[in-house]
Design an enzyme around this catalytic site. Structure first.
Site, mmCIF file in Angstrom:
data_model
loop_
_atom_site.group_PDB
_atom_site.id
_atom_site.type_symbol
_atom_site.label_atom_id
_atom_site.label_comp_id
_atom_site.label_asym_id
_atom_site.label_seq_id
_atom_site.Cartn_x
_atom_site.Cartn_y
_atom_site.Cartn_z
ATOM 1 N N HIS A 97 0.808 -1.222 0.000
ATOM 2 C CA HIS A 97 0.000 0.000 0.000
ATOM 3 C C HIS A 97 0.837 1.266 0.000
ATOM 4 O O HIS A 97 0.376 2.318 0.449
ATOM 5 C CB HIS A 97 -0.925 0.005 1.226
ATOM 6 C CG HIS A 97 -2.005 -1.026 1.174
ATOM 7 N ND1 HIS A 97 -2.793 -1.346 2.260
ATOM 8 C CD2 HIS A 97 -2.452 -1.798 0.155
ATOM 9 C CE1 HIS A 97 -3.671 -2.283 1.909
ATOM 10 N NE2 HIS A 97 -3.484 -2.573 0.628
ATOM 11 N N HIS A 105 -7.386 -0.299 2.548
ATOM 12 C CA HIS A 105 -6.610 -0.830 1.441
ATOM 13 C C HIS A 105 -6.698 0.282 0.393
ATOM 14 O O HIS A 105 -7.760 0.890 0.219
ATOM 15 C CB HIS A 105 -7.195 -2.161 1.017
ATOM 16 C CG HIS A 105 -7.078 -3.182 2.129
ATOM 17 N ND1 HIS A 105 -6.384 -4.341 1.982
ATOM 18 C CD2 HIS A 105 -7.527 -3.155 3.415
ATOM 19 C CE1 HIS A 105 -6.408 -5.009 3.146
ATOM 20 N NE2 HIS A 105 -7.107 -4.302 4.018
HETATM 21 P P1 FAD Z 1 -1.188 1.596 -10.065
HETATM 22 O O1 FAD Z 1 -2.562 1.058 -9.907
HETATM 23 O O2 FAD Z 1 -0.066 0.695 -9.717
HETATM 24 O O3 FAD Z 1 -1.054 2.084 -11.573
HETATM 25 C C1 FAD Z 1 0.126 2.608 -12.123
HETATM 26 C C2 FAD Z 1 0.137 2.280 -13.608
HETATM 27 O O4 FAD Z 1 1.131 3.029 -14.259
HETATM 28 C C3 FAD Z 1 0.450 0.803 -13.895
HETATM 29 O O5 FAD Z 1 -0.460 0.316 -14.834
HETATM 30 C C4 FAD Z 1 1.848 0.849 -14.466
HETATM 31 O O6 FAD Z 1 2.158 -0.190 -15.363
HETATM 32 C C5 FAD Z 1 1.843 2.201 -15.149
HETATM 33 N N1 FAD Z 1 3.174 2.796 -15.323
HETATM 34 C C6 FAD Z 1 4.140 2.918 -14.377
HETATM 35 N N2 FAD Z 1 5.211 3.548 -14.895
HETATM 36 C C7 FAD Z 1 4.908 3.835 -16.186
HETATM 37 C C8 FAD Z 1 5.619 4.478 -17.231
HETATM 38 N N3 FAD Z 1 6.835 4.971 -17.040
HETATM 39 N N4 FAD Z 1 5.013 4.590 -18.432
HETATM 40 C C9 FAD Z 1 3.755 4.104 -18.636
HETATM 41 N N5 FAD Z 1 3.051 3.480 -17.678
HETATM 42 C C10 FAD Z 1 3.615 3.352 -16.466
HETATM 43 N N6 FAD Z 1 -5.473 -2.197 -2.671
HETATM 44 C C11 FAD Z 1 -6.721 -2.400 -2.210
HETATM 45 O O7 FAD Z 1 -7.455 -1.427 -2.030
HETATM 46 N N7 FAD Z 1 -7.176 -3.652 -1.923
HETATM 47 C C12 FAD Z 1 -6.400 -4.755 -2.059
HETATM 48 O O8 FAD Z 1 -6.846 -5.869 -1.775
HETATM 49 C C13 FAD Z 1 -5.076 -4.571 -2.553
HETATM 50 N N8 FAD Z 1 -4.250 -5.639 -2.732
HETATM 51 C C14 FAD Z 1 -3.065 -5.460 -3.367
HETATM 52 C C15 FAD Z 1 -2.332 -6.579 -3.763
HETATM 53 C C16 FAD Z 1 -1.180 -6.428 -4.520
HETATM 54 C C17 FAD Z 1 -0.399 -7.653 -4.913
HETATM 55 C C18 FAD Z 1 -0.754 -5.125 -4.920
HETATM 56 C C19 FAD Z 1 0.474 -4.950 -5.767
HETATM 57 C C20 FAD Z 1 -1.481 -4.020 -4.533
HETATM 58 C C21 FAD Z 1 -2.634 -4.161 -3.764
HETATM 59 N N9 FAD Z 1 -3.419 -3.070 -3.409
HETATM 60 C C22 FAD Z 1 -4.658 -3.260 -2.876
HETATM 61 C C23 FAD Z 1 -2.957 -1.691 -3.649
HETATM 62 C C24 FAD Z 1 -3.658 -0.968 -4.788
HETATM 63 O O9 FAD Z 1 -3.889 -1.834 -5.873
HETATM 64 C C25 FAD Z 1 -2.802 0.228 -5.199
HETATM 65 O O10 FAD Z 1 -2.620 1.075 -4.081
HETATM 66 C C26 FAD Z 1 -3.410 1.066 -6.314
HETATM 67 O O11 FAD Z 1 -3.761 0.295 -7.431
HETATM 68 C C27 FAD Z 1 -2.409 2.135 -6.717
HETATM 69 O O12 FAD Z 1 -2.968 2.976 -7.684
HETATM 70 P P2 FAD Z 1 -2.053 3.913 -8.568
HETATM 71 O O13 FAD Z 1 -2.901 4.549 -9.581
HETATM 72 O O14 FAD Z 1 -1.259 4.776 -7.658
HETATM 73 O O15 FAD Z 1 -0.979 2.925 -9.226
#
Ligand code: FAD
Length: 564
Positions: free
Chosen positions: A500, A544
């Protein structure tokens, strides 16, 4: 050229791309480094989420630096690399956080728009409450008036009852003073133990790719490009005395052709808690000394980039149980798995249509805890927790492979109000080199104290009469812990992360001497750049993280639209 280029299609980026393109006058390009979520069928199957990471083609396959608080172990740190980002590979537990969390975001940024009350409109845009997969009677499991019914993400209570659930609820009656029942944790007060929601609809994962991108994908003003990694942002001019960054370099992989794409209005970084600060640093926005060491010329010196990472440390505690109806056997016995897969394929029910937990609890240390003599209470407020309990109908342990026999239950603990802070930094100007990721887990007296107390609380929980005849002995090292010292050693040897991490491009008040983005999510000291993802959260929330990030992104999209 597009009006907006969004980098990263995770929880944050998918919301921004979908919401901006609702306005047909706005053209949007969404670039995602990973593949399509539809390319890998198990992405859709809830319980198979356990197999999607770490170290797969859907994962960035990061490893942390050795963690001093964890006996110097380096641990895998998965992040989704796929449409939907981590929402396509996560465990789908769905919450909003506490009212204190958002009120604190508002107070540290000086923007009342981030207050809990104001954010509820965005919770309703995000949530579409649907019946659980097994259509069971959910009376008493939640408060319908608190939920959204027409949002983008399908959300449901557990669709496959387990032998653990009724015992958890019975314990909240038996030990009500320490472990009270919470009738619904989305109402702002997370404290207590209750029923868990998941981003699952019709027994299928409802990721940001499913809930936001799929319905928007046909719009003529939205282009979505996969296998497109942003490697650098380039300066395109100056507004006043600040540099504009409206060009992004994108490529499929190391050595492939590089395309330069320009946004008329803004580039929105939604690459996540690791991807966003890394991209800022690669582009010369970061700490001058760190950039010099990495061989990157500084354009904007901002020492806050990549700092302030807060995360939820995770400690699984496992007991043998007297029941063969646990998920251990489904996941290790091919016959049982195939039977479950056939059931899921037929009507999306059964173990595979459900997620990992039906009950969660959010708890505080007692007011009299000795640690408060030396550490001020770091929780977000009185409706917020210090640690979480997650009840799981199987053995959970990310550190070691599952044994070939046995049936288990886990009380997974998460440290919700850590005082440790970590960081991320690039070590090279090569965008394909892995950054140094240091969540700095369990690095403070408060953090170790809280986890030790949480282990003792978990032992008290399963000592309730409700578990008589069900729980057998503890395993995995827990069985030999009696003194606080022994528990501490066990914590340091077995703690991991629940993935997280947030905060590496934190928002702060306009003009503050720290922070990476202003309360409107614009990057400080530059023109043409915003951040909309988990990296902007100044503190890890009582949730989460997907839910709070969805809410932040819904408001973020509104802020961007307002400026169009
Ligand atoms: P992300 O959802 O990670 O999205 C970032 C995106 O940017 C990705 O698609 C990545 O490929 C892309 N990206 C990165 N760098 C680049 C680049 N240079 N160029 C182009 N694209 C790029 N949260 C919950 O609420 N419940 C849960 O049960 C839960 N379980 C989890 C289990 C796991 C194994 C993981 C890894 C996470 C979990 N989380 C959970 C956490 C939650 O999924 C994340 O906090 C959330 O998705 C983060 O959102 P975000 O938009 O910050 O990043």
């Amino acid at each position: 050229t597009y009006d907006y280029i969004v980098v990263g299609a995770g929880a944050g980026g998918a919301v921004v791309a979908a919401r901006l393109s609702e306005d047909p006058r706005i053209s949007v390009l969404l670039v995602e480094a990973g593949i399509s979520n539809e390319a890998v069928p198990p992405v859709a199957i809830p319980l198979m989420g356990l197999s999607l990471t770490p170290n797969t083609m859907l994962d960035w396959n990061y490893t942390t630096t050795p963690q001093p608080g964890l006996n110097n172990r380096a641990i895998a740190y998965p992040r989704g690399r796929v449409l939907g980002g981590s929402t396509s590979v996560n465990y789908m537990v769905y919450m909003r956080g506490s009212s204190d969390d958002f009120d604190r975001y508002a107070s540290v940024t000086g923007d009342s728009g981030w207050k809990w009350d104001n954010m509820q409109q965005y919770a309703r845009k995000n949530e579409k409450l649907v019946a659980p997969g097994d259509q069971h009677d959910t009376t008493g499991e939640f408060n319908p008036s608190l939920h959204g019914t027409s949002g983008a993400i399908s959300v449901s209570l557990g669709g496959n009852p387990t032998p653990v659930d009724s015992r958890v609820i019975a314990t909240t009656q038996e030990l009500a003073s320490e472990f009270p029942f919470n009738s619904d944790m989305v109402g702002g007060d997370v404290l207590g133990i209750g029923w868990a929601f998941a981003s699952i609809g019709n027994g299928t994962r409802s990721s940001s790719a499913v809930g936001y991108l799929a319905p928007a994908a046909g719009r003529p003003n939205l282009d979505i490009v996969i296998n497109a990694q942003a490697t650098k942002l380039e300066v395109t001019g100056k507004v006043g005395n600040v540099p504009s960054f409206r060009r992004v370099l994108v490529t499929e992989k190391a050595g492939a052709a590089v395309r330069a794409l320009t946004a008329k209005n803004e580039i929105v970084l939604s690459a996540g808690t690791f991807g966003t600060p890394a991209l800022l640093q690669l582009s010369g926005i970061g700490d001058r000394t760190e950039l010099r060491e990495a061989g990157v010329a500084t354009v904007v010196h901002n020492p806050s980039v990549g700092k302030n990472m807060s995360d939820h440390a995770l400690l699984p505690n496992v007991w043998n149980v007297n029941n063969s109806d646990t998920y251990d056997s489904v996941l290790r016995n091919p016959d049982e798995f195939n039977t479950s897969l056939a059931q899921w394929t037929k009507d999306k029910t059964g173990p595979l249509g459900s997620h990992i937990t039906n009950n969660l609890g959010w708890l505080r240390l007692p007011k009299t805890a000795s640690i408060f003599k030396t550490t001020p209470d770091p929780s977000a407020g009185p409706k917020s927790s210090h640690y979480e309990m997650i009840f799981v109908n199987m053995r959970v342990n990310p550190n070691t492979p599952a044994p070939s026999t046995g049936n288990f239950m886990s009380v997974v603990l998460a440290l919700i109000s850590p005082t440790s802070r970590g960081s991320i930094k690039i070590t090279s100007s090569n965008p394909f080199a892995k950054p140094l990721i240091n969540p700095n887990l369990v690095a403070t007296d408060f953090d170790i104290f809280t986890l030790v107390e949480a282990v003792k609380a978990a032992k008290r929980f399963v000592a309730a009469k409700a578990w008589n005849g069900y729980i057998k002995d503890a395993v995995g090292g827990l069985e030999t812990t009696n003194t606080d010292k022994e528990i501490e050693a066990y914590v340091r040897e077995n703690t991991n992360t629940i993935w997280h991490a947030v905060g590496t491009a934190m928002m702060s008040a306009k003009g503050a001497s720290y922070g990476v983005v202003d309360p409107d999510l614009k990057v400080k000291g530059v023109d043409g750049l915003r951040v909309v993802d988990g990296s902007v959260l100044p503190f890890v929330p009582n949730a989460h993280t997907e839910g709070p990030i969805y809410l932040i992104a819904e408001r973020g999209a509104d802020l961007i639209k307002k400026d169009f």
